[in-house]
Write a protein that holds these residues in place. Structure first.
Motif, PDB file in Angstrom:
ATOM      1  N   ALA A  20       0.660  -1.116   0.203  1.00  0.00           N
ATOM      2  CA  ALA A  20       0.169   0.031   0.017  1.00  0.00           C
ATOM      3  C   ALA A  20       0.798   1.196   0.026  1.00  0.00           C
ATOM      4  N   VAL A  21       1.894   1.239   0.809  1.00  0.00           N
ATOM      5  CA  VAL A  21       2.734   2.440   0.783  1.00  0.00           C
ATOM      6  C   VAL A  21       3.348   2.544  -0.568  1.00  0.00           C
ATOM      7  N   ALA A  22       4.003   1.496  -1.007  1.00  0.00           N
ATOM      8  CA  ALA A  22       4.597   1.686  -2.393  1.00  0.00           C
ATOM      9  C   ALA A  22       3.677   2.006  -3.466  1.00  0.00           C
ATOM     10  N   ASP A  24       1.315   4.288  -3.207  1.00  0.00           N
ATOM     11  CA  ASP A  24       0.645   5.454  -2.997  1.00  0.00           C
ATOM     12  C   ASP A  24       1.816   6.564  -3.471  1.00  0.00           C
ATOM     13  N   PHE A  25       1.767   6.836  -4.804  1.00  0.00           N
ATOM     14  CA  PHE A  25       2.936   7.578  -5.460  1.00  0.00           C
ATOM     15  C   PHE A  25       2.965   8.839  -5.136  1.00  0.00           C
ATOM     16  N   GLU A  26       1.754   9.404  -4.906  1.00  0.00           N
ATOM     17  CA  GLU A  26       1.864  11.071  -4.479  1.00  0.00           C
ATOM     18  C   GLU A  26       2.228  11.447  -3.129  1.00  0.00           C
ATOM     19  N   HIS A  27       2.429  10.222  -2.275  1.00  0.00           N
ATOM     20  CA  HIS A  27       3.189  10.448  -1.065  1.00  0.00           C
ATOM     21  C   HIS A  27       4.675  10.312  -1.072  1.00  0.00           C
ATOM     22  N   TYR A  28       5.191   9.724  -2.110  1.00  0.00           N
ATOM     23  CA  TYR A  28       6.969   9.484  -2.324  1.00  0.00           C
ATOM     24  C   TYR A  28       7.618  10.842  -1.969  1.00  0.00           C
ATOM     25  N   MET A 134      18.839   2.263  -4.408  1.00  0.00           N
ATOM     26  CA  MET A 134      18.418   1.152  -3.629  1.00  0.00           C
ATOM     27  C   MET A 134      18.107   1.578  -2.037  1.00  0.00           C
ATOM     28  N   ARG A 135      18.941   2.523  -1.493  1.00  0.00           N
ATOM     29  CA  ARG A 135      18.649   3.232  -0.341  1.00  0.00           C
ATOM     30  C   ARG A 135      17.343   3.754  -0.387  1.00  0.00           C
ATOM     31  N   SER A 136      17.082   4.605  -1.135  1.00  0.00           N
ATOM     32  CA  SER A 136      15.590   4.971  -1.372  1.00  0.00           C
ATOM     33  C   SER A 136      14.548   4.092  -1.421  1.00  0.00           C
ATOM     34  N   ALA A 137      14.683   3.203  -2.546  1.00  0.00           N
ATOM     35  CA  ALA A 137      13.810   2.064  -2.636  1.00  0.00           C
ATOM     36  C   ALA A 137      13.619   1.156  -1.467  1.00  0.00           C
ATOM     37  N   GLN A 140      14.385   3.608   2.750  1.00  0.00           N
ATOM     38  CA  GLN A 140      13.510   4.659   3.303  1.00  0.00           C
ATOM     39  C   GLN A 140      11.834   4.108   3.345  1.00  0.00           C
ATOM     40  N   LEU A 141      11.702   3.158   2.143  1.00  0.00           N
ATOM     41  CA  LEU A 141      10.579   2.561   2.300  1.00  0.00           C
ATOM     42  C   LEU A 141      10.423   1.794   3.755  1.00  0.00           C
ATOM     43  N   ARG A 142      11.251   1.193   4.285  1.00  0.00           N
ATOM     44  CA  ARG A 142      11.189   0.339   5.593  1.00  0.00           C
ATOM     45  C   ARG A 142      10.921   1.578   6.496  1.00  0.00           C
ATOM     46  N   THR A 143      11.527   2.386   6.640  1.00  0.00           N
ATOM     47  CA  THR A 143      11.286   3.614   7.544  1.00  0.00           C
ATOM     48  C   THR A 143       9.853   4.061   7.548  1.00  0.00           C
ATOM     49  N   GLN A 144       9.493   4.458   6.433  1.00  0.00           N
ATOM     50  CA  GLN A 144       8.132   4.893   6.280  1.00  0.00           C
ATOM     51  C   GLN A 144       6.817   3.859   6.754  1.00  0.00           C
ATOM     52  N   VAL A 145       7.142   2.720   6.172  1.00  0.00           N
ATOM     53  CA  VAL A 145       6.225   1.714   6.537  1.00  0.00           C
ATOM     54  C   VAL A 145       6.063   1.437   8.037  1.00  0.00           C
ATOM     55  N   GLU A 146       7.359   1.040   8.453  1.00  0.00           N
ATOM     56  CA  GLU A 146       7.560   0.837   9.891  1.00  0.00           C
ATOM     57  C   GLU A 146       6.831   2.077  11.007  1.00  0.00           C
ATOM     58  N   ALA A 147       7.058   3.244  10.382  1.00  0.00           N
ATOM     59  CA  ALA A 147       6.518   4.390  11.319  1.00  0.00           C
ATOM     60  C   ALA A 147       4.953   4.340  11.199  1.00  0.00           C
ATOM     61  N   GLN A 148       4.489   4.032  10.317  1.00  0.00           N
ATOM     62  CA  GLN A 148       2.937   4.026   9.895  1.00  0.00           C
ATOM     63  C   GLN A 148       2.214   2.681  10.674  1.00  0.00           C
ATOM     64  N   VAL A 149       2.957   1.741  11.172  1.00  0.00           N
ATOM     65  CA  VAL A 149       2.310   0.619  11.946  1.00  0.00           C
ATOM     66  C   VAL A 149       2.564   0.671  13.638  1.00  0.00           C
ATOM     67  N   ARG A 150       3.353   1.949  13.889  1.00  0.00           N
ATOM     68  CA  ARG A 150       3.675   1.916  15.334  1.00  0.00           C
ATOM     69  C   ARG A 150       2.431   2.792  16.053  1.00  0.00           C
TER      70      ARG A 150
END
Length: 150
Positions: A20-22, A24-28, A134-137, A140-150
């Motif tokens: 779902a985060v991946a 959601d292009f508008e929020h990149y 690769m870092r962004s992909a 940064q994806l991990r950071t965004q997703v994990e922040a949303q599930v906390r």
């Protein structure tokens, strides 16, 4: 000549949340540091981005590229092909989101990218750019997703 890279990471969230985060292009631009603007030009029948234009920071300048996305029969896979780019001839890739065996609340994310840059660059510069993508992909994806599930 095209450069290819594949990396994997584990994200502490279910595959559906990562997907779902991946998509959601508008929020990149809020979490992918190099992405400055995103415009979804066309959506598929499920409302996901089908044709997406990006403006990103690259090698000390701004670059634009348009990607066509494909979702196939596995809902936790997204692939893309370059349609148009100002400094790229090829920028094709895919994400695959799979539950970690025995733990449906953790995701193994595989990221594959094939890139060919128009401007001739020394190998070390290409590798640096690849590492940044690769870092962004992944990170940064991990950071965004994990922040949303906390």
């Amino acid at each position: 000549m095209s450069e290819q890279a594949t990396q994997q990471t584990i994200i502490d969230a279910p595959p559906e949340r990562c997907f779902a985060v991946a998509v959601d292009f508008e929020h990149y631009p809020t979490w992918a540091s190099d992405v400055k603007e995103v415009a979804v030009l066309r959506r598929d029948d499920d409302g996901r981005g089908g044709l997406v234009c990006f403006r990103a920071a690259a090698m000390g300048r701004s670059t634009t590229y348009t990607l066509q996305y494909f979702y196939g029969s596995n809902p936790l896979r997204m692939a893309w092909k370059l349609v148009e780019g100002d400094v790229t001839r090829q920028l094709d890739g895919e994400y695959l989101f799979e539950a970690v065996e025995g733990d449906n609340d953790r995701t193994l994310v595989s990221y594959h990218l094939v890139a060919d840059i128009v401007v001739p660059l020394p190998g070390f510069v290409k590798r640096r750019a690849e590492a940044r993508i690769m870092r962004s992909a992944l990170e940064q994806l991990r950071t965004q997703v994990e922040a949303q599930v906390r």
